[in-house]
Design a protein around this motif. Structure first.
Motif, PDB file in Angstrom:
ATOM      1  N   ALA A  17      -4.694  33.459 110.687  1.00 61.15           N
ATOM      2  CA  ALA A  17      -3.463  33.645 109.915  1.00 61.15           C
ATOM      3  C   ALA A  17      -2.908  32.295 109.459  1.00 61.15           C
ATOM      4  CB  ALA A  17      -2.429  34.397 110.749  1.00 61.15           C
ATOM      5  N   GLU A  18      -2.987  31.285 110.334  1.00 58.57           N
ATOM      6  CA  GLU A  18      -2.514  29.953 109.969  1.00 58.57           C
ATOM      7  C   GLU A  18      -3.363  29.364 108.851  1.00 58.57           C
ATOM      8  OE1 GLU A  18      -2.678  27.889 113.654  1.00 58.57           O
ATOM      9  OE2 GLU A  18      -0.696  28.568 114.350  1.00 58.57           O
ATOM     10  N   ARG A  19      -4.695  29.564 108.935  1.00 60.20           N
ATOM     11  CA  ARG A  19      -5.576  29.055 107.874  1.00 60.20           C
ATOM     12  C   ARG A  19      -5.307  29.756 106.549  1.00 60.20           C
ATOM     13  NH1 ARG A  19      -9.447  28.206 112.073  1.00 60.20           N
ATOM     14  NH2 ARG A  19     -10.085  30.393 112.012  1.00 60.20           N
ATOM     15  N   ALA A  20      -5.082  31.078 106.629  1.00 54.45           N
ATOM     16  CA  ALA A  20      -4.790  31.834 105.407  1.00 54.45           C
ATOM     17  C   ALA A  20      -3.490  31.353 104.765  1.00 54.45           C
ATOM     18  CB  ALA A  20      -4.717  33.326 105.720  1.00 54.45           C
ATOM     19  N   LYS A  21      -2.491  31.077 105.600  1.00 49.07           N
ATOM     20  CA  LYS A  21      -1.211  30.593 105.089  1.00 49.07           C
ATOM     21  C   LYS A  21      -1.373  29.208 104.453  1.00 49.07           C
ATOM     22  CE  LYS A  21       3.604  29.781 106.475  1.00 49.07           C
ATOM     23  NZ  LYS A  21       4.575  29.820 107.599  1.00 49.07           N
ATOM     24  N   LEU A  22      -2.138  28.342 105.111  1.00 47.05           N
ATOM     25  CA  LEU A  22      -2.385  27.008 104.567  1.00 47.05           C
ATOM     26  C   LEU A  22      -3.163  27.100 103.261  1.00 47.05           C
ATOM     27  CD1 LEU A  22      -2.382  23.946 104.695  1.00 47.05           C
ATOM     28  CD2 LEU A  22      -4.360  24.055 106.241  1.00 47.05           C
ATOM     29  N   ARG A  23      -4.154  27.979 103.212  1.00 39.07           N
ATOM     30  CA  ARG A  23      -4.944  28.167 102.002  1.00 39.07           C
ATOM     31  C   ARG A  23      -4.070  28.635 100.849  1.00 39.07           C
ATOM     32  NH1 ARG A  23     -10.466  29.383 100.981  1.00 39.07           N
ATOM     33  NH2 ARG A  23     -10.745  30.504  99.020  1.00 39.07           N
ATOM     34  N   GLU A  24      -3.179  29.580 101.145  1.00 42.33           N
ATOM     35  CA  GLU A  24      -2.276  30.088 100.110  1.00 42.33           C
ATOM     36  C   GLU A  24      -1.368  28.975  99.606  1.00 42.33           C
ATOM     37  OE1 GLU A  24       1.087  33.620  99.473  1.00 42.33           O
ATOM     38  OE2 GLU A  24       0.189  33.257 101.441  1.00 42.33           O
ATOM     39  N   GLY A  25      -0.854  28.155 100.532  1.00 42.99           N
ATOM     40  CA  GLY A  25       0.010  27.050 100.118  1.00 42.99           C
ATOM     41  C   GLY A  25      -0.732  26.036  99.263  1.00 42.99           C
ATOM     42  N   LEU A  26      -1.960  25.717  99.637  1.00 47.03           N
ATOM     43  CA  LEU A  26      -2.764  24.780  98.848  1.00 47.03           C
ATOM     44  C   LEU A  26      -3.067  25.352  97.465  1.00 47.03           C
ATOM     45  CD1 LEU A  26      -5.317  23.491 101.515  1.00 47.03           C
ATOM     46  CD2 LEU A  26      -3.503  22.162 100.418  1.00 47.03           C
ATOM     47  N   ALA A  27      -3.369  26.665  97.422  1.00 47.79           N
ATOM     48  CA  ALA A  27      -3.658  27.294  96.133  1.00 47.79           C
ATOM     49  C   ALA A  27      -2.439  27.230  95.218  1.00 47.79           C
ATOM     50  CB  ALA A  27      -4.089  28.745  96.347  1.00 47.79           C
ATOM     51  N   ASN A  28      -1.262  27.505  95.747  1.00 50.73           N
ATOM     52  CA  ASN A  28      -0.044  27.446  94.928  1.00 50.73           C
ATOM     53  C   ASN A  28       0.215  26.021  94.448  1.00 50.73           C
ATOM     54  OD1 ASN A  28       0.460  30.189  95.210  1.00 50.73           O
ATOM     55  ND2 ASN A  28       1.692  29.926  97.060  1.00 50.73           N
ATOM     56  N   SER A  29      -0.035  25.047  95.330  1.00 53.61           N
ATOM     57  CA  SER A  29       0.137  23.648  94.930  1.00 53.61           C
ATOM     58  C   SER A  29      -0.845  23.286  93.821  1.00 53.61           C
ATOM     59  CB  SER A  29      -0.069  22.730  96.141  1.00 53.61           C
ATOM     60  OG  SER A  29       0.921  22.958  97.126  1.00 53.61           O
ATOM     61  N   TYR A  30      -2.048  23.805  93.906  1.00 55.47           N
ATOM     62  CA  TYR A  30      -3.061  23.541  92.875  1.00 55.47           C
ATOM     63  C   TYR A  30      -2.630  24.130  91.537  1.00 55.47           C
ATOM     64  CZ  TYR A  30      -7.530  23.922  90.381  1.00 55.47           C
ATOM     65  OH  TYR A  30      -8.525  23.852  89.443  1.00 55.47           O
ATOM     66  N   TYR A  31      -2.135  25.382  91.568  1.00 53.32           N
ATOM     67  CA  TYR A  31      -1.709  26.016  90.324  1.00 53.32           C
ATOM     68  C   TYR A  31      -0.562  25.237  89.681  1.00 53.32           C
ATOM     69  CZ  TYR A  31      -4.384  29.891  92.341  1.00 53.32           C
ATOM     70  OH  TYR A  31      -5.366  30.650  92.898  1.00 53.32           O
ATOM     71  N   ASP A  32       0.328  24.691  90.507  1.00 49.66           N
ATOM     72  CA  ASP A  32       1.455  23.932  89.972  1.00 49.66           C
ATOM     73  C   ASP A  32       1.018  22.550  89.487  1.00 49.66           C
ATOM     74  OD1 ASP A  32       3.124  26.035  90.607  1.00 49.66           O
ATOM     75  OD2 ASP A  32       3.763  25.179  92.533  1.00 49.66           O
ATOM     76  N   TYR A  33       0.059  21.949  90.178  1.00 51.12           N
ATOM     77  CA  TYR A  33      -0.339  20.567  89.886  1.00 51.12           C
ATOM     78  C   TYR A  33      -1.279  20.477  88.688  1.00 51.12           C
ATOM     79  CZ  TYR A  33      -1.838  15.759  90.867  1.00 51.12           C
ATOM     80  OH  TYR A  33      -2.099  14.408  90.779  1.00 51.12           O
ATOM     81  N   ALA A  34      -2.156  21.474  88.530  1.00 54.42           N
ATOM     82  CA  ALA A  34      -3.157  21.389  87.460  1.00 54.42           C
ATOM     83  C   ALA A  34      -3.321  22.732  86.762  1.00 54.42           C
ATOM     84  CB  ALA A  34      -4.488  20.917  88.030  1.00 54.42           C
ATOM     85  N   PRO A  35      -2.301  23.240  86.110  1.00 47.47           N
ATOM     86  CA  PRO A  35      -2.411  24.559  85.465  1.00 47.47           C
ATOM     87  C   PRO A  35      -3.488  24.598  84.388  1.00 47.47           C
ATOM     88  CG  PRO A  35      -0.409  23.405  84.769  1.00 47.47           C
ATOM     89  CD  PRO A  35      -0.972  22.629  85.911  1.00 47.47           C
ATOM     90  N   ALA A  36      -3.767  23.452  83.754  1.00 45.03           N
ATOM     91  CA  ALA A  36      -4.786  23.431  82.691  1.00 45.03           C
ATOM     92  C   ALA A  36      -6.190  23.638  83.237  1.00 45.03           C
ATOM     93  CB  ALA A  36      -4.711  22.108  81.922  1.00 45.03           C
ATOM     94  N   LEU A  37      -6.397  23.328  84.504  1.00 47.30           N
ATOM     95  CA  LEU A  37      -7.735  23.442  85.092  1.00 47.30           C
ATOM     96  C   LEU A  37      -8.002  24.801  85.725  1.00 47.30           C
ATOM     97  CD1 LEU A  37      -8.414  20.051  86.952  1.00 47.30           C
ATOM     98  CD2 LEU A  37      -9.606  20.946  84.954  1.00 47.30           C
ATOM     99  N   VAL A  38      -6.937  25.532  86.018  1.00 45.29           N
ATOM    100  CA  VAL A  38      -7.072  26.728  86.855  1.00 45.29           C
ATOM    101  C   VAL A  38      -8.066  27.728  86.282  1.00 45.29           C
ATOM    102  CG1 VAL A  38      -5.851  28.765  87.708  1.00 45.29           C
ATOM    103  CG2 VAL A  38      -4.799  26.504  87.892  1.00 45.29           C
ATOM    104  N   GLU A  39      -7.994  27.985  84.967  1.00 45.98           N
ATOM    105  CA  GLU A  39      -8.879  28.994  84.379  1.00 45.98           C
ATOM    106  C   GLU A  39     -10.337  28.553  84.431  1.00 45.98           C
ATOM    107  OE1 GLU A  39      -9.407  31.564  80.244  1.00 45.98           O
ATOM    108  OE2 GLU A  39      -7.660  30.268  80.529  1.00 45.98           O
TER     109      GLU A  39
END
Length: 271
Positions: free
Chosen positions: A113-135
């Motif tokens: 559960a902790e890894r899943a939460k960390l993964r979700e947080g990293l994914a959200n940070s990625y979407y915010d940091y590099a929206p042009a790359l996400v697709e």
């Protein structure tokens, strides 16, 4: 370790077995039994026919089996108490193992559960940091397994992700500035592999393929043009006087026909 064993009430009483055997006597007896087969070399073996060789082999197998059967009997007698002891220990330990496994599953569930939460947080940070790359580069393609380890740390994981995204963006910008041939192919390869060198190699390979195809096209066009020019030229009768065998005559006529040389072709004998 000894204290833990004592706390568990584990205090078996046993005497290590001592296996005694008259090996000297056994060696002497076996030496006597296999004496007829001593000194076997290629010359001695060559004197044995198949029937005699099989009889000797069977005799030696009986000797070997008699000793092996005795060894196995000793081993069974030695191992049976140990086997029974181990089974009893496993039965006694079963409740402790069951409790340990239940707690282990509980810990694993929490850590997942902790890894899943960390993964979700990293994914959200990625979407915010590099929206042009996400697709083009989904989060699943950049996440590293060690980032999700508790020992790695959330802050360090986020910094590592930002660094990886910056490297990808930097390589993409570098690719755009290289003015490579077949850029679309190179860019597709870059986003497929996230490797600038792979993209460059693909561009060069694509250009080599294009040049090869173009060379073939030019050659085909030149051949067609040459054939058209030859067909458009006015023909005049020519006479070639040459001595040929019948085979040479046939090959010459075939060559002229295959290469569409002239018209009204005939090759006959001189009068």
């Amino acid at each position: 370790m000894t204290q833990e064993i004592e706390r568990a009430g584990f205090s078996p009483a046993f005497t290590p077995a001592v296996i005694e055997c008259d090996f000297d006597g056994m060696r002497a007896r076996l030496a006597e039994m296999i004496e007829p087969y001593s000194g076997l070399d290629e010359r001695a073996l060559a004197t044995l026919d198949v029937k005699e060789a099989k009889r000797c082999r069977a005799d030696l197998n009986r000797i070997i089996k008699s000793v092996e059967d005795g060894r196995k009997a000793v081993k069974r007698a030695y191992n049976d108490p140990l086997k029974a002891f181990e089974e009893e220990v496993r039965e006694v330990l079963a409740p402790a193992i069951e409790a340990r496994d239940a707690i282990d599953a509980h810990v694993k569930c929490i850590e997942d559960a902790e890894r899943a939460k960390l993964r979700e947080g990293l994914a959200n940070s990625y979407y915010d940091y590099a929206p042009a790359l996400v697709e083009a580069v989904p989060f699943e393609r950049i996440v590293e397994p060690q980032w999700l380890n508790k020992s790695f740390g959330a802050v360090k994981a986020c910094e590592a992700m930002y660094a990886k995204v910056d490297a990808i963006a930097g390589d993409w910008d570098a690719l755009k500035k290289l003015d490579l041939p077949c850029y679309a192919e190179a860019e597709r390869e870059f986003f497929r592999t996230l490797s600038l060198q792979s993209a460059i190699d693909r561009a060069n390979a694509c250009e080599a393929e294009r040049e090869s195809i173009e060379a073939v096209r030019r050659q085909v066009d030149a051949n067609r043009e040459a054939q058209g020019t030859a067909k458009d030229e006015a023909r005049a009768p020519y006479r070639i006087d040459i001595d040929l065998t019948e085979g040479e005559r046939a090959r010459l006529l075939a060559f002229i026909k295959d290469n569409e040389i002239g018209a009204n072709r005939r090759i006959g004998r001189r009068a």
